[in-house]
Scaffold this motif. Structure first.
Motif, PDB file in Angstrom:
ATOM      1  N   SER A 185       0.831  -1.206   0.000  1.00  6.29           N
ATOM      2  CA  SER A 185       0.000   0.000   0.000  1.00  6.29           C
ATOM      3  C   SER A 185       0.865   1.256   0.000  1.00  6.29           C
ATOM      4  O   SER A 185       0.585   2.227  -0.701  1.00  6.29           O
ATOM      5  CB  SER A 185      -0.917  -0.001   1.230  1.00  6.29           C
ATOM      6  OG  SER A 185      -1.816  -1.076   1.196  1.00  6.29           O
ATOM      7  N   ILE A 186       1.937   1.232   0.798  1.00  8.41           N
ATOM      8  CA  ILE A 186       2.832   2.379   0.875  1.00  8.41           C
ATOM      9  C   ILE A 186       3.552   2.598  -0.448  1.00  8.41           C
ATOM     10  O   ILE A 186       3.651   3.719  -0.949  1.00  8.41           O
ATOM     11  CB  ILE A 186       3.846   2.178   2.022  1.00  8.41           C
ATOM     12  CG1 ILE A 186       3.130   2.247   3.372  1.00  8.41           C
ATOM     13  CG2 ILE A 186       4.947   3.231   1.974  1.00  8.41           C
ATOM     14  CD1 ILE A 186       3.971   1.806   4.544  1.00  8.41           C
ATOM     15  N   GLU A 187       4.075   1.518  -1.040  1.00 12.80           N
ATOM     16  CA  GLU A 187       4.793   1.640  -2.305  1.00 12.80           C
ATOM     17  C   GLU A 187       3.867   2.127  -3.412  1.00 12.80           C
ATOM     18  O   GLU A 187       4.287   2.886  -4.290  1.00 12.80           O
ATOM     19  CB  GLU A 187       5.432   0.308  -2.667  1.00 12.80           C
ATOM     20  CG  GLU A 187       6.603  -0.063  -1.745  1.00 12.80           C
ATOM     21  CD  GLU A 187       7.184  -1.416  -2.043  1.00 12.80           C
ATOM     22  OE1 GLU A 187       6.509  -2.209  -2.760  1.00 12.80           O
ATOM     23  OE2 GLU A 187       8.293  -1.707  -1.575  1.00 12.80           O
ATOM     24  N   SER A 188       2.607   1.707  -3.372  1.00 12.59           N
ATOM     25  CA  SER A 188       1.636   2.174  -4.359  1.00 12.59           C
ATOM     26  C   SER A 188       1.384   3.670  -4.198  1.00 12.59           C
ATOM     27  O   SER A 188       1.365   4.423  -5.183  1.00 12.59           O
ATOM     28  CB  SER A 188       0.327   1.395  -4.213  1.00 12.59           C
ATOM     29  OG  SER A 188      -0.650   1.888  -5.098  1.00 12.59           O
ATOM     30  N   ALA A 189       1.220   4.118  -2.954  1.00 13.15           N
ATOM     31  CA  ALA A 189       0.988   5.541  -2.699  1.00 13.15           C
ATOM     32  C   ALA A 189       2.194   6.372  -3.101  1.00 13.15           C
ATOM     33  O   ALA A 189       2.057   7.507  -3.575  1.00 13.15           O
ATOM     34  CB  ALA A 189       0.672   5.758  -1.221  1.00 13.15           C
ATOM     35  N   ALA A 190       3.398   5.815  -2.951  1.00 18.49           N
ATOM     36  CA  ALA A 190       4.625   6.560  -3.245  1.00 18.49           C
ATOM     37  C   ALA A 190       4.747   6.916  -4.721  1.00 18.49           C
ATOM     38  O   ALA A 190       5.519   7.813  -5.086  1.00 18.49           O
ATOM     39  CB  ALA A 190       5.839   5.756  -2.801  1.00 18.49           C
ATOM     40  N   GLN A 191       3.984   6.260  -5.579  1.00 15.30           N
ATOM     41  CA  GLN A 191       4.027   6.582  -7.003  1.00 15.30           C
ATOM     42  C   GLN A 191       3.479   7.981  -7.295  1.00 15.30           C
ATOM     43  O   GLN A 191       3.700   8.533  -8.369  1.00 15.30           O
ATOM     44  CB  GLN A 191       3.242   5.534  -7.791  1.00 15.30           C
ATOM     45  CG  GLN A 191       3.847   4.146  -7.722  1.00 15.30           C
ATOM     46  CD  GLN A 191       3.026   3.107  -8.450  1.00 15.30           C
ATOM     47  OE1 GLN A 191       2.096   3.422  -9.187  1.00 15.30           O
ATOM     48  NE2 GLN A 191       3.372   1.838  -8.267  1.00 15.30           N
ATOM     49  N   SER A 192       2.769   8.562  -6.310  1.00 11.39           N
ATOM     50  CA  SER A 192       2.208   9.898  -6.496  1.00 11.39           C
ATOM     51  C   SER A 192       3.192  10.998  -6.105  1.00 11.39           C
ATOM     52  O   SER A 192       2.875  12.181  -6.247  1.00 11.39           O
ATOM     53  CB  SER A 192       0.929  10.048  -5.653  1.00 11.39           C
ATOM     54  OG  SER A 192       1.234   9.992  -4.264  1.00 11.39           O
ATOM     55  N   LEU A 193       4.391  10.634  -5.635  1.00 10.33           N
ATOM     56  CA  LEU A 193       5.354  11.643  -5.221  1.00 10.33           C
ATOM     57  C   LEU A 193       5.894  12.423  -6.417  1.00 10.33           C
ATOM     58  O   LEU A 193       5.947  11.899  -7.536  1.00 10.33           O
ATOM     59  CB  LEU A 193       6.520  10.975  -4.471  1.00 10.33           C
ATOM     60  CG  LEU A 193       6.184  10.408  -3.088  1.00 10.33           C
ATOM     61  CD1 LEU A 193       7.352   9.579  -2.573  1.00 10.33           C
ATOM     62  CD2 LEU A 193       5.851  11.523  -2.110  1.00 10.33           C
ATOM     63  N   PRO A 194       6.322  13.682  -6.213  1.00  8.01           N
ATOM     64  CA  PRO A 194       6.897  14.482  -7.297  1.00  8.01           C
ATOM     65  C   PRO A 194       8.126  13.814  -7.918  1.00  8.01           C
ATOM     66  O   PRO A 194       8.733  12.920  -7.320  1.00  8.01           O
ATOM     67  CB  PRO A 194       7.281  15.791  -6.587  1.00  8.01           C
ATOM     68  CG  PRO A 194       6.383  15.864  -5.410  1.00  8.01           C
ATOM     69  CD  PRO A 194       6.191  14.441  -4.957  1.00  8.01           C
ATOM     70  N   ASP A 195       8.517  14.283  -9.096  1.00  4.63           N
ATOM     71  CA  ASP A 195       9.548  13.627  -9.897  1.00  4.63           C
ATOM     72  C   ASP A 195      10.879  13.451  -9.175  1.00  4.63           C
ATOM     73  O   ASP A 195      11.582  12.460  -9.396  1.00  4.63           O
ATOM     74  CB  ASP A 195       9.782  14.411 -11.191  1.00  4.63           C
ATOM     75  CG  ASP A 195       8.597  14.318 -12.138  1.00  4.63           C
ATOM     76  OD1 ASP A 195       7.755  13.416 -11.929  1.00  4.63           O
ATOM     77  OD2 ASP A 195       8.509  15.136 -13.060  1.00  4.63           O
ATOM     78  N   GLU A 196      11.267  14.415  -8.334  1.00  2.08           N
ATOM     79  CA  GLU A 196      12.570  14.331  -7.673  1.00  2.08           C
ATOM     80  C   GLU A 196      12.601  13.304  -6.551  1.00  2.08           C
ATOM     81  O   GLU A 196      13.674  12.826  -6.172  1.00  2.08           O
ATOM     82  CB  GLU A 196      12.961  15.695  -7.098  1.00  2.08           C
ATOM     83  CG  GLU A 196      13.420  16.694  -8.144  1.00  2.08           C
ATOM     84  CD  GLU A 196      13.883  17.988  -7.501  1.00  2.08           C
ATOM     85  OE1 GLU A 196      15.057  18.349  -7.706  1.00  2.08           O
ATOM     86  OE2 GLU A 196      13.073  18.617  -6.806  1.00  2.08           O
ATOM     87  N   MET A 197      11.456  12.950  -6.016  1.00  2.00           N
ATOM     88  CA  MET A 197      11.443  12.121  -4.820  1.00  2.00           C
ATOM     89  C   MET A 197      11.908  10.675  -5.032  1.00  2.00           C
ATOM     90  O   MET A 197      12.544  10.109  -4.143  1.00  2.00           O
ATOM     91  CB  MET A 197      10.055  12.149  -4.191  1.00  2.00           C
ATOM     92  CG  MET A 197       9.699  13.487  -3.561  1.00  2.00           C
ATOM     93  SD  MET A 197      10.909  14.015  -2.316  1.00  2.00           S
ATOM     94  CE  MET A 197      10.623  12.787  -1.039  1.00  2.00           C
ATOM     95  N   PRO A 198      11.634  10.039  -6.181  1.00  2.00           N
ATOM     96  CA  PRO A 198      12.175   8.684  -6.350  1.00  2.00           C
ATOM     97  C   PRO A 198      13.692   8.633  -6.224  1.00  2.00           C
ATOM     98  O   PRO A 198      14.239   7.710  -5.612  1.00  2.00           O
ATOM     99  CB  PRO A 198      11.697   8.292  -7.757  1.00  2.00           C
ATOM    100  CG  PRO A 198      10.429   9.055  -7.932  1.00  2.00           C
ATOM    101  CD  PRO A 198      10.688  10.381  -7.266  1.00  2.00           C
TER     102      PRO A 198
END
Length: 217
Positions: A185-198
């Motif tokens: 669930s957390i990894e799925s939500a993390a896909q919404s982070l801005p471009d620099e965050m990955p």
């Protein structure tokens, strides 16, 4: 973008609101708080990533940032060259942990109880909640994020991504049978982070891997 004080939220997540007991080892506590402070400033566009290195994003600090954020930005600004995410997390961890702890005690969110001395070492300090509503707030935000279909707040997602990167997402849920579900669930939500965050999260994963290697040695 409003300043969320993610470092304080991370600090509260990593301590039991009632007993004040830390949920991870000292190095992970410090790295978690430092990573949250850096993530907050990146989301607020006070800092940015150039490749894997952190740089100041503008000529001045966002007026919404607090003194802890101002300290971090000034530290980055003073350097003659840019350093990687891992370097900043490891360098700033102890100082930021102490600054955040002092601030939360001053605000009467938690109190500090010095760890008892043992033969070979001293036990970690504890930080039980004084204002339990505020102390437990970050954990309640996570529960809402993971149980609701409503789009989660970006700061909460960033904290979740950091916890996963450091390998301590169990602080959110220590039930073995549901850990995998929570992480997904957390990894799925993390896909919404801005471009620099990955790229930033990748840097935090390097910190977590280094700490794990250190423990195994």
């Amino acid at each position: 973008m409003p300043h969320r004080m993610l470092a304080k939220q991370m600090f509260l997540l990593l301590h039991d609101s009632f007993t004040g007991r830390p949920a991870a080892g000292p190095e992970l506590l410090r790295c978690g708080v430092a990573a949250a402070a850096l993530a907050d400033l990146i989301l607020a566009r006070c800092l940015a990533l150039e490749g894997d290195r952190i740089v100041v994003a503008g000529s001045r600090l966002d007026s919404a940032a607090d003194e802890i954020g101002a300290f971090v930005v000034e530290m980055v600004r003073r350097q003659k060259k840019a350093y990687a995410v891992r370097s900043w997390v490891e360098t700033l961890g102890e100082t930021l942990f102490d600054l955040v702890a002092r601030s939360l005690v001053t605000e009467a969110v938690v109190r500090r109880e010095s760890g008892k001395r043992r033969v070979l070492h001293r036990m970690p300090d504890r930080f039980p909640g004084v204002d339990l509503r505020r102390a437990v707030g970050p954990r309640l935000q996570f529960e809402r994020m993971l149980r609701s279909s409503v789009e989660p707040e970006i700061g909460t997602v960033a904290l979740a991504a950091i916890l996963c990167a450091l390998g301590i997402e169990q602080v959110l849920n220590d039930e073995a049978e549901s850990k995998a579900k929570w992480r997904n669930s957390i990894e799925s939500a993390a896909q919404s982070l801005p471009d620099e965050m990955p790229g930033f999260v990748t840097g935090i994963e390097a910190v977590g891997a280094a700490l794990l290697l250190k423990v195994r040695r």
